[in-house]
Motif scaffolding. Structure first.
Motif, short mmCIF file in Angstrom:
data_model
loop_
_atom_site.label_atom_id
_atom_site.label_comp_id
_atom_site.label_asym_id
_atom_site.label_seq_id
_atom_site.Cartn_x
_atom_site.Cartn_y
_atom_site.Cartn_z
N ALA A 80 0.97 -1.15 0.03
CA ALA A 80 -0.02 0.04 0.13
C ALA A 80 0.63 1.29 0.02
O ALA A 80 0.42 2.44 -0.60
CB ALA A 80 -0.89 0.13 1.09
N LYS A 81 2.01 1.25 0.72
CA LYS A 81 2.67 2.42 0.87
C LYS A 81 4.39 1.88 0.35
O LYS A 81 4.67 0.74 0.46
CB LYS A 81 2.92 2.96 2.25
N SER A 100 -1.22 2.09 -4.72
CA SER A 100 -1.52 3.48 -4.32
C SER A 100 -0.68 4.36 -5.13
O SER A 100 0.48 3.78 -5.17
CB SER A 100 -2.12 3.88 -3.04
N PRO A 101 -1.13 5.60 -5.78
CA PRO A 101 -0.17 6.63 -6.42
C PRO A 101 1.02 6.77 -5.52
O PRO A 101 0.94 6.99 -4.16
CB PRO A 101 -0.99 7.57 -6.71
N VAL A 102 2.08 7.11 -6.12
CA VAL A 102 3.39 7.50 -5.60
C VAL A 102 3.62 8.99 -6.08
O VAL A 102 4.00 8.95 -7.37
CB VAL A 102 4.43 6.40 -5.60
N PHE A 103 3.70 9.74 -5.09
CA PHE A 103 3.81 11.34 -5.71
C PHE A 103 4.52 12.17 -4.80
O PHE A 103 4.45 12.05 -3.66
CB PHE A 103 2.44 11.89 -6.21
N LYS A 107 9.04 11.12 -2.34
CA LYS A 107 9.01 9.74 -2.83
C LYS A 107 9.69 9.30 -4.10
O LYS A 107 10.01 8.10 -4.30
CB LYS A 107 7.31 9.51 -3.14
N ASP A 126 -3.58 7.51 -11.24
CA ASP A 126 -4.92 7.77 -11.55
C ASP A 126 -4.87 9.21 -11.98
O ASP A 126 -6.16 9.57 -12.16
CB ASP A 126 -5.91 7.54 -10.43
N ASP A 127 -4.05 9.68 -12.33
CA ASP A 127 -3.84 11.09 -12.64
C ASP A 127 -2.73 11.50 -13.57
O ASP A 127 -1.64 10.93 -13.52
CB ASP A 127 -3.74 12.04 -11.28
N GLN A 129 -0.89 13.93 -13.75
CA GLN A 129 0.07 14.52 -13.34
C GLN A 129 1.20 13.69 -12.57
O GLN A 129 2.30 13.74 -12.53
CB GLN A 129 -0.33 15.48 -11.91
N GLN A 130 0.60 12.43 -12.27
CA GLN A 130 1.43 11.41 -11.69
C GLN A 130 2.21 10.82 -12.78
O GLN A 130 3.43 10.33 -12.56
CB GLN A 130 0.48 10.26 -10.88
N ARG A 157 -12.23 6.37 -3.87
CA ARG A 157 -10.98 6.64 -3.12
C ARG A 157 -9.77 6.97 -3.95
O ARG A 157 -9.28 8.15 -3.76
CB ARG A 157 -10.42 5.46 -2.09
N PHE A 158 -9.28 6.11 -4.86
CA PHE A 158 -8.56 6.10 -5.91
C PHE A 158 -9.17 5.87 -7.33
O PHE A 158 -10.30 5.05 -7.45
CB PHE A 158 -7.08 5.50 -5.80
N GLY A 159 -8.57 6.14 -8.28
CA GLY A 159 -8.79 5.68 -9.81
C GLY A 159 -9.56 6.48 -10.87
O GLY A 159 -10.06 7.33 -10.33
N ALA A 383 4.63 5.73 5.36
CA ALA A 383 4.97 6.62 4.42
C ALA A 383 5.90 6.08 3.10
O ALA A 383 6.35 5.05 3.18
CB ALA A 383 5.74 7.83 4.97
N ASN B 2 10.12 2.64 9.32
CA ASN B 2 10.14 3.21 8.05
C ASN B 2 11.36 4.26 7.75
O ASN B 2 11.56 5.35 7.54
CB ASN B 2 8.84 4.38 8.09
N THR B 24 5.49 12.38 4.06
CA THR B 24 4.24 12.06 4.84
C THR B 24 3.86 10.91 4.55
O THR B 24 4.22 10.23 3.59
CB THR B 24 3.16 12.92 4.31
N PRO B 25 2.79 10.38 5.35
CA PRO B 25 2.42 11.03 6.53
C PRO B 25 3.37 11.24 7.52
O PRO B 25 4.45 10.29 7.61
CB PRO B 25 1.11 10.06 7.11
N SER B 285 -4.95 11.85 -4.36
CA SER B 285 -5.83 11.43 -5.21
C SER B 285 -6.86 12.50 -5.53
O SER B 285 -7.39 12.88 -4.36
CB SER B 285 -6.24 10.08 -5.13
N ARG B 287 -9.80 12.85 -7.93
CA ARG B 287 -10.50 12.76 -9.02
C ARG B 287 -12.09 12.84 -8.91
O ARG B 287 -12.81 12.49 -9.71
CB ARG B 287 -10.08 11.11 -9.60
N THR B 293 -8.44 12.46 -1.79
CA THR B 293 -7.74 11.25 -0.90
C THR B 293 -6.54 11.71 -0.55
O THR B 293 -5.84 12.09 -1.27
CB THR B 293 -7.90 10.02 -1.87
#
Lengths: 383, 383
Positions: A80-81, A100-103, A107, A126-127, A129-130, A157-159, A383, B2, B24-25, B285, B287, B293
């Motif tokens: 997830a992270k 999930s996106p990494v931005f 990161k 999902d964007d 910009q990413q 949530r995402f997508g 994180a 982490n 983050t977080p 995110s 969208r 999100t």
């Protein structure tokens, strides 16, 4: 960290009857049940000719991941992270998908360092910009990253919110020399815990259809879509049979919890997975009629789900609730005598993922014996 | 753990504007507010001629404890579990009181080892069985342990349930050569969060009276009662003025949280303490209309209390809720535009103790600068 407690429990490893002498509270994994669960999930995957991509957000443990790999049908792991993926990579695991996106500025260097270390690392977006940020960073480093389009299949949530959006993102990825379009992801988190099988299947159908539509449209444009990933423990059998997903992002099946025990997970109604994860707590105070105070509270059990379920060490019908951060209240049925001071009470965990994240170690037992203690390397890697 | 995230944030220490670049977080401590809180509590104690025994269950951090000591009026620290005390002792802190009973085969050797290490260690008991086990262990080791009688002042979790029971326990302690009767404890956890000051004061009065009765009865019998300890952030001013408690077991005042911000803590209605603890999360995110999100969910915020409170980085009136274990949903007021991808959103923590227990480090900021990163050594020390 609780090094003195760990040292005590480590000395019990292999001793007959060691499980009864545990320093508590402790997060305990029943290895027989755990191994049964891994074998059962692998058998379903084999029978349905689908692969597994177990989600490390559940266990955050290198050893658990290795066991999943050994059980078969595993093509990689979900994280997830970034921190979760780094923890697995440090343990020698590979073929990781960040779900999930990494931005962001902090990161990208970490993602690049992880990419250098692994044979196979993929991320979702999902964007646009990413996509742009990843393309720039990986082009500058002279590397190529595998990227999946994340599709919103109902969790909001995402997508990508529509088929058209998903296709636009895929085209954008495909146009970047530093990125490789690796497929699509659609995780229907919101349907996993529908208790009734038929109702869950009815909710899962449109999700798979939405992903199939995107996959087919990509192929019609000559774009590749080798991976269609998603599903979870709740929908695993439905999605395995559906034939759209190439791999299933199952997590909770390995441990199970009170939440999932209330769901029928197999079409034939059989309990496919066994509860494998407990918090063992001891009675610390018994100065009232009707209840005793134990040594495990909200720092031991996640409170986002149901309450822990008492499965041992207390009269039948006993219930458990939190009595603050560090203590619990074992409520006794009318007319029963509570367990003595120092007695162990066994509780199934309410929701496994955030409960595991409270602990640094899994104490692995087989019957009365402590067989091993496994570190939870990714604990707190948020994180 | 982490480590890669920590390494990034450590590189920001001392850089102008570093706080805006945090990975983050992150759990962030506002040092100006934190120092204000420590000074304000010390001033109250000084004015009322009462001492402080801050509870480490809130922060589990050696550095925070040292700062509390430096702020003044501190006679020692409270710990909820043996592991917390061991963590503070490793950091060189002393004068520790274990505020819940310590019982069982795995705990006694650890308690003895800690006793050897410290100049001053005390524990509480609420059952003759505990007294007997402590007396035997300490007599066998040729050592003498300071013991307080825990009194049930309404929480019905621990504590002698009546004055007669408390006196009987005290006599029993006093009769053991290996134990020293050090006083009594009465922690009224259930009244701390009564929002209204007068209502809280009305509830605190009988608690202090109950403890005074036991203290006076002990003295009448010629038994010693040098310590009467209890109280919390909620009742601190009331109990300081009441004159019964010798020291106050305050914890949350150092950090504050959404729960305590809704309570009037000073008789004059002034906000005595400032919110010092935040989770900083970034937008991952965007969208959908109406919400974005973010990267902090139930693995970052305890869920046993209220929701996080948004205090920066989002339009006024934005609210926050969990979107699973690793993500949050920032809900935007009608007609507002959400923050951009990657922007930091600042949230006050709902309930500080279990939230801190999710994190390995406190990122300490002063304005825009990251001034230090403090480890939370006792995180997860639940045993």
């Amino acid at each position: 960290m609780n090094p003195e407690s760990l040292a005590w429990n480590e000395r019990l490893v292999g001793l007959p009857g060691g499980a009864a002498r545990l320093d508590t509270p402790a997060l305990v994994l029943d290895l027989d049940a755990f191994e049964h669960n891994l074998a059962a999930m692998a058998a379903t995957a084999r029978a349905q000719r689908v692969k597994l991509r177990p989600h490390a957000k559940t266990h955050k443990s290198v050893t658990v991941a290795r066991r999943q790999l050994e059980a078969g049908e595993v093509v990689g792991f979900c994280c997830a992270k970034l921190g979760e993926a780094e923890a697995l990579a440090r343990g020698g695991l590979d073929h990781l998908l960040l779900t999930s996106p990494v931005f962001g500025e902090s990161k990208l260097p970490r993602l690049l360092a992880l990419h250098v270390r692994l044979a196979d690392l993929a991320v979702v977006v999902d964007d646009p910009q990413q996509v742009e940020a990843l393309a720039q960073a990986f082009a500058a480093a002279g590397r190529r990253l595998r990227v999946l389009v994340d599709v919103d299949v109902g969790s909001h949530r995402f997508g990508a919110p529509s088929v058209a959006d998903a296709l636009a993102l895929a085209r954008r990825i495909a146009a970047e020399p530093a990125l490789e379009l690796a497929g699509i992801q659609g995780y229907a988190g919101s349907i996993q815990h529908i208790a009734d099988y038929a109702e869950r299947a009815a909710a899962a159908g449109p999700v798979a259809a939405q992903l199939a539509e995107i996959r087919d449209a990509l192929r019609a444009e000559g774009l590749r879509c080798p991976i269609v990933t998603g599903a979870g423990t709740g929908s695993h059998e439905i999605d395995a049979r559906g034939g759209v997903f190439t791999d299933l992002q199952v997590g909770s099946y390995a441990f199970m919890d009170v939440e999932y025990l209330d769901c029928v997970l197999a079409a034939d109604g059989s309990p496919r997975f066994r509860p494998a994860l407990e918090v063992r707590t001891r009675v610390l105070s018994r100065r009232h009629a009707g209840f005793v105070t134990t040594d495990a509270g909200t720092k031991c059990f996640a409170t986002d789900g149901p309450l822990p379920r008492v499965v041992g060490g207390a009269p039948a019908g006993s219930t458990y609730r939190m009595a603050g951060d560090q203590f619990g209240r074992l409520i006794l049925p009318e007319g029963t005598e509570g367990p003595p001071l120092g007695a162990i009470v066994r509780c199934l965990v309410p929701h496994c993922d955030p409960t595991v994240n409270l602990w640094d170690h899994l104490v692995c037992v087989r019957g009365d014996t402590v067989e091993a203690i496994w570190p939870i390397e990714g604990r707190g890697a948020v994180a």
